[in-house]
Design an enzyme around this catalytic site. Sequence first.
Site, PDB file in Angstrom:
ATOM      1  N   TYR A  56       4.287   5.472   5.381  1.00 38.48           N
ATOM      2  CA  TYR A  56       3.194   5.443   4.237  1.00 38.48           C
ATOM      3  C   TYR A  56       2.359   6.783   4.409  1.00 38.48           C
ATOM      4  O   TYR A  56       1.528   6.167   4.966  1.00 38.48           O
ATOM      5  CB  TYR A  56       2.507   4.140   3.580  1.00 38.48           C
ATOM      6  CG  TYR A  56       3.580   2.582   3.129  1.00 38.48           C
ATOM      7  CD1 TYR A  56       5.437   3.277   4.028  1.00 38.48           C
ATOM      8  CD2 TYR A  56       3.148   1.739   3.189  1.00 38.48           C
ATOM      9  CE1 TYR A  56       6.067   2.071   3.106  1.00 38.48           C
ATOM     10  CE2 TYR A  56       4.713   0.517   4.061  1.00 38.48           C
ATOM     11  CZ  TYR A  56       5.582   1.482   3.635  1.00 38.48           C
ATOM     12  OH  TYR A  56       6.202  -0.088   3.123  1.00 38.48           O
ATOM     13  N   THR A  58       0.474  -1.320  -0.254  1.00 39.40           N
ATOM     14  CA  THR A  58      -0.437   0.155  -0.189  1.00 39.40           C
ATOM     15  C   THR A  58       1.108   1.378   0.548  1.00 39.40           C
ATOM     16  O   THR A  58      -0.106   2.356   0.085  1.00 39.40           O
ATOM     17  CB  THR A  58      -0.642  -0.240   1.578  1.00 39.40           C
ATOM     18  OG1 THR A  58      -0.370  -0.250   2.613  1.00 39.40           O
ATOM     19  CG2 THR A  58      -1.994  -1.227   0.587  1.00 39.40           C
ATOM     20  N   ASP A  94      -0.213  -5.111   3.089  1.00 36.31           N
ATOM     21  CA  ASP A  94       0.768  -4.663   3.540  1.00 36.31           C
ATOM     22  C   ASP A  94       1.291  -3.359   3.867  1.00 36.31           C
ATOM     23  O   ASP A  94       1.056  -2.727   2.919  1.00 36.31           O
ATOM     24  CB  ASP A  94       2.128  -5.561   3.098  1.00 36.31           C
ATOM     25  CG  ASP A  94       3.425  -5.167   3.889  1.00 36.31           C
ATOM     26  OD1 ASP A  94       3.633  -5.380   4.708  1.00 36.31           O
ATOM     27  OD2 ASP A  94       4.337  -4.363   3.243  1.00 36.31           O
ATOM     28  N   TYR A 143       9.554  -7.969  -1.275  1.00 37.00           N
ATOM     29  CA  TYR A 143       8.854  -7.252  -2.111  1.00 37.00           C
ATOM     30  C   TYR A 143      10.038  -6.051  -2.971  1.00 37.00           C
ATOM     31  O   TYR A 143      10.731  -6.716  -3.655  1.00 37.00           O
ATOM     32  CB  TYR A 143       8.973  -5.801  -0.985  1.00 37.00           C
ATOM     33  CG  TYR A 143       9.631  -4.939  -0.116  1.00 37.00           C
ATOM     34  CD1 TYR A 143      10.852  -3.932  -0.703  1.00 37.00           C
ATOM     35  CD2 TYR A 143      10.637  -5.402   1.064  1.00 37.00           C
ATOM     36  CE1 TYR A 143      11.447  -3.499  -0.197  1.00 37.00           C
ATOM     37  CE2 TYR A 143      11.705  -4.777   1.416  1.00 37.00           C
ATOM     38  CZ  TYR A 143      12.330  -4.129   1.092  1.00 37.00           C
ATOM     39  OH  TYR A 143      12.983  -3.099   1.301  1.00 37.00           O
TER      40      TYR A 143
END
Length: 334
Positions: A96, A59, A91, A240
Site C-alpha cells: 500500500y 489503510t 490492517d 474485506y
Amino acid sequence: RRILKPWKRSWSLFSEQKLKYGIRQAEKAKSKSAIIPWKISNALWRNLNKPLPPLGFGTFHLAKHGFKGNDLQQSRKVLDEAIKAGITLFDTAPIYGFGLAETILGEHLGNCRDSVIIATKCGLIAENGRVRHNLSYDSILRECDASLKRLNTSYIDLYQVHWPDPGTPLKDTCKALTRLIDDGRIKHAGVSNFSLPLLRETETLLPLYSVQNHFSVLTDSDRKDIIPWCRSNRMQYIAYNVFEQGLLTDAIGITYRTGKNDLRKLNPLFNDRKAFETALYHRQHTGCKNAETALEFAFSNRDISTILISTTNKEHLHDNISICSKFRNTAFHS
C-alpha cells in the site's frame, strides 16, 4: 512437560483439538529441521491478549494514490478519528503506497501501540513499477524487518500472507513464518485470499490464526465453505471489501467513470461496463442499496469475526461504527 507448558498458558485461544494435533505432530517429527509445533509453540500458542474486534480499519487509502479524488491529508485526519473513536484493529500492507501506508500508521499510533492490534502482510514485492509475488523464506524475513521499521514497533500482532504464490513451495513460506514467531517478531500468522484446499494444506504445516478474504453481498461464496470451515477450526474470519470499492454505496452511480490512476480499473465489476451495470442492478434488487445495508449483510453472518472498513470521510466512519454497535453490541467512543 516442556512441550505442554506454552499450550496450557493459551488454552483460551486454541481448541483441545489443536492441542491434540500438536502432540501428534510432535511425536511424528524425526528431525530438528522439521516444521513442528514445539519449535513454534513459545509464541504461536500464546494468546493475543487482544481478541479481534468486530470492526477494523483498513489503510489502503493511505497509499496516496489508487482511487479517484483521494486526499492524503484527509485520510490522515480520519485515521486519527478512528483511533479516538476506539477502533483497535488496523490492517495494512507494505504494497500500500510501497510502504507509505505502514509508515503513516506507525506515526499515528504513537503511544497507543500496546492497546491496538496491527495486522500487516507479506508476499507482494514492487520492482521497477511492477508487482510480483514472492513468498520465499528470505524475502519474508526481509519484508517483516522492513515493516517493523516502518511501523515503528518491535512486533506485529498478525502477519498475513497477502496472496498465494504458486512459485514458492508452501512449506518454505510456513518455515519463514515459524521463524518470525520463534523470534518474537510476529505474534500470529494468517493468510489472505486463500482457497479452501490451500487453507487445509497450510494448516498441516502451520496452525493459522485467521483468514482474510473478500466478502460482500456480491461476493459471498465463502459463506458456503470457508466460513463454516473457519468456525469448525476455531479460526478468525476477517472480511474485506464489503463495499466492493464503493459500488455498494451511494457514492457510485451509473455515470461513474474510473480515474487515470484508479485501481478500480483492475476490478472486473468496474472495468467491464456490462458487469458494472449488472452489479448496480443487482444492488438495487437485493435491498443492498447503500453502505448501511452492505454492512448489515456482512454483520448478519455471526461467523465473521471482523469486518474491515476503509474510508476518508469522518461522517461515514461514525456511521459504520454505529452500525457495528447495533449488530455486535460493541461500545465505541462518541
